[in-house]
Design an enzyme around this catalytic site. Structure first.
Site, mmCIF file in Angstrom:
data_model
loop_
_atom_site.group_PDB
_atom_site.id
_atom_site.type_symbol
_atom_site.label_atom_id
_atom_site.label_comp_id
_atom_site.label_asym_id
_atom_site.label_seq_id
_atom_site.Cartn_x
_atom_site.Cartn_y
_atom_site.Cartn_z
ATOM 1 N N THR A 40 0.841 -1.209 0.000
ATOM 2 C CA THR A 40 0.000 0.000 0.000
ATOM 3 C C THR A 40 0.873 1.255 0.000
ATOM 4 O O THR A 40 0.576 2.236 -0.686
ATOM 5 C CB THR A 40 -0.919 -0.002 1.251
ATOM 6 O OG1 THR A 40 -1.705 -1.184 1.216
ATOM 7 C CG2 THR A 40 -1.826 1.206 1.286
ATOM 8 N N HIS A 43 2.032 1.880 -3.434
ATOM 9 C CA HIS A 43 0.998 2.526 -4.260
ATOM 10 C C HIS A 43 0.992 4.041 -4.012
ATOM 11 O O HIS A 43 0.879 4.835 -4.946
ATOM 12 C CB HIS A 43 -0.393 1.980 -3.923
ATOM 13 C CG HIS A 43 -0.646 0.599 -4.454
ATOM 14 N ND1 HIS A 43 -0.794 0.340 -5.801
ATOM 15 C CD2 HIS A 43 -0.782 -0.586 -3.826
ATOM 16 C CE1 HIS A 43 -1.004 -0.958 -5.965
ATOM 17 N NE2 HIS A 43 -1.000 -1.545 -4.792
ATOM 18 N N HIS A 63 1.187 2.234 8.078
ATOM 19 C CA HIS A 63 0.114 1.626 8.883
ATOM 20 C C HIS A 63 0.592 0.349 9.565
ATOM 21 O O HIS A 63 -0.154 -0.268 10.307
ATOM 22 C CB HIS A 63 -1.116 1.351 8.021
ATOM 23 C CG HIS A 63 -0.839 0.434 6.879
ATOM 24 N ND1 HIS A 63 -0.380 0.880 5.669
ATOM 25 C CD2 HIS A 63 -0.927 -0.902 6.770
ATOM 26 C CE1 HIS A 63 -0.189 -0.146 4.880
ATOM 27 N NE2 HIS A 63 -0.508 -1.254 5.509
ATOM 28 N N LEU A 261 -7.305 -13.193 -1.972
ATOM 29 C CA LEU A 261 -6.778 -11.967 -1.374
ATOM 30 C C LEU A 261 -6.256 -11.015 -2.452
ATOM 31 O O LEU A 261 -6.227 -9.818 -2.281
ATOM 32 C CB LEU A 261 -5.645 -12.292 -0.384
ATOM 33 C CG LEU A 261 -5.115 -11.075 0.363
ATOM 34 C CD1 LEU A 261 -5.848 -10.902 1.695
ATOM 35 C CD2 LEU A 261 -3.624 -11.145 0.606
HETATM 36 ZN ZN ZN Z 1 -0.028 -3.274 5.009
#
Ligand code: ZN
Length: 344
Positions: A40, A43, A63, A261
């Site tokens: 993420t 990205h 995160h 997933l």
């Molecule tokens: Zn993650």
């Protein structure tokens, strides 16, 4: 203090000056020890279509992190100063009926740390009490920084039975590698994976896969058909590649399960839905982690079942070197990269 942030609406991440956050009611302040880089974050770094539509700069990213509670806000009861905690990235409304039913990970009101609100890639962070999960003794601190990602793997693997089962894992990104280690710890009868990167094939084997097939070099369908004439018991599709989804449907046994997933960008590719019907397959989309069943399972795996994810952790760097970490991620020659914040 300094923080790793998306400063402007453009590719890249920067270290910027920010005000050290103050604790708020219901929240805890953490001194961050380790962070770990996630797809993420890449990205966001690359500033792709998804990131452009989701992120509002300036935004502190990160995160996946762990640290010590240094201050608690008004009303905090579950954690105390001195506790060592790991982050859960889903920020939920604790009174939401969807969350209370155990489905906070798919609650439409859920937001994400380091995406929708400031994250933890900085020496200090303030997060809701509920998102600070105490780390059991015996769990290494570098692993504690990636509980969020490990949880994705545990959620996918434990979506159905594993012990004594034959499992196909399509795609060995870090979560796929974690999934191999989790299948191993749970006593899968056979773990076969597919992956195209030689670097990741090697890591998958080190994590415990019995065999990793490279679809660019061999006919994975044929090999799997020979090894498992009636199909594998379970397929964990972690690549987001339509060809892997087709392989999963083809090579999973009748009444077997496929846990998905991977996220698909090519929606045009036709999937053989009739095969899903006639084989009585069960397909289940997996997103995030269950709150808090997955965390309980992770704790059990790490403290009682000897789950070992060391093969997946390939790099440790001081957090100021995050840019080289992002480049390393981009190259594909990395498992999980741990950022060290302990020097402040
Ligand atoms: Zn993650």
């Amino acid at each position: 203090m300094k923080a790793i942030a998306k400063a402007h609406a453009e590719p890249g991440l920067q270290i910027i000056d920010v005000v050290e956050p103050e604790v708020r009611p219901g929240c805890v302040k953490l001194r961050i020890e380790h962070g770990s880089v996630c797809g993420t974050d890449l990205h966001i770094y690359n500033w792709d279509h998804w990131a452009q539509n989701r992120i509002h700069p300036p935004r502190i990213v990160g995160h996946e992190f762990c640290g010590t509670v240094v201050e608690v806000g008004e009303g905090v009861t579950r954690v105390k100063v001195g506790d060592f905690v790991a982050s859960e990235s889903h920020i939920v409304d604790p009174s939401s009926p969807v969350y209370l039913a155990g489905n906070g990970h798919v609650d439409p009101t859920t937001t994400i740390l380091g995406v929708d609100v400031d994250g933890g890639f900085s020496p200090f962070a303030v997060i809701p009490e509920l998102n600070a999960r105490p780390v059991p003794a015996g769990v290494p601190h570098n692993v504690a920084s990636m509980m969020d990602a490990l949880g994705n793997a545990v959620h996918t693997v434990m979506d159905g039975p594993v012990e004594g089962q034959t499992v196909l894992i399509t795609g060995l990104g870090p979560i796929g590698m974690f999934a191999v280690a989790v299948c191993k710890a749970l006593g899968a009868a056979k773990i076969v994976a597919t992956e195209v990167s030689p670097y990741r094939i090697e890591l998958g084997l080190r994590a415990g896969a019995d065999l990793v097939l490279n679809p660019t070099k061999e006919n994975a369908d044929e090999v799997l058909r020979t090894m498992f004439p009636t199909g594998v018991d379970a397929t964990l599709e972690m690549s987001g590649h339509p060809g892997s989804l087709a392989l999963a449907i083809e090579r999973t046994r009748s009444e077997g399960r496929i846990s998905l997933l991977g996220v698909y960008s090519d929606v045009l590719r036709m999937v053989d839905f009739n095969q899903i019907v006639f084989k009585g397959l069960r397909l289940h989309g997996i997103v995030g982690r269950r709150m808090w069943d997955t965390w309980d399972q992770m704790t059990w795996l790490l403290t009682e079942k000897g789950l070992d994810v060391n093969a997946v952790i390939t790099h440790h760097v001081p957090w100021q070197d995050f840019d080289s970490a992002m480049q390393q991620m981009k190259s594909g020659e990395a498992g999980k990269i741990v950022l060290d914040f302990s020097g402040g």
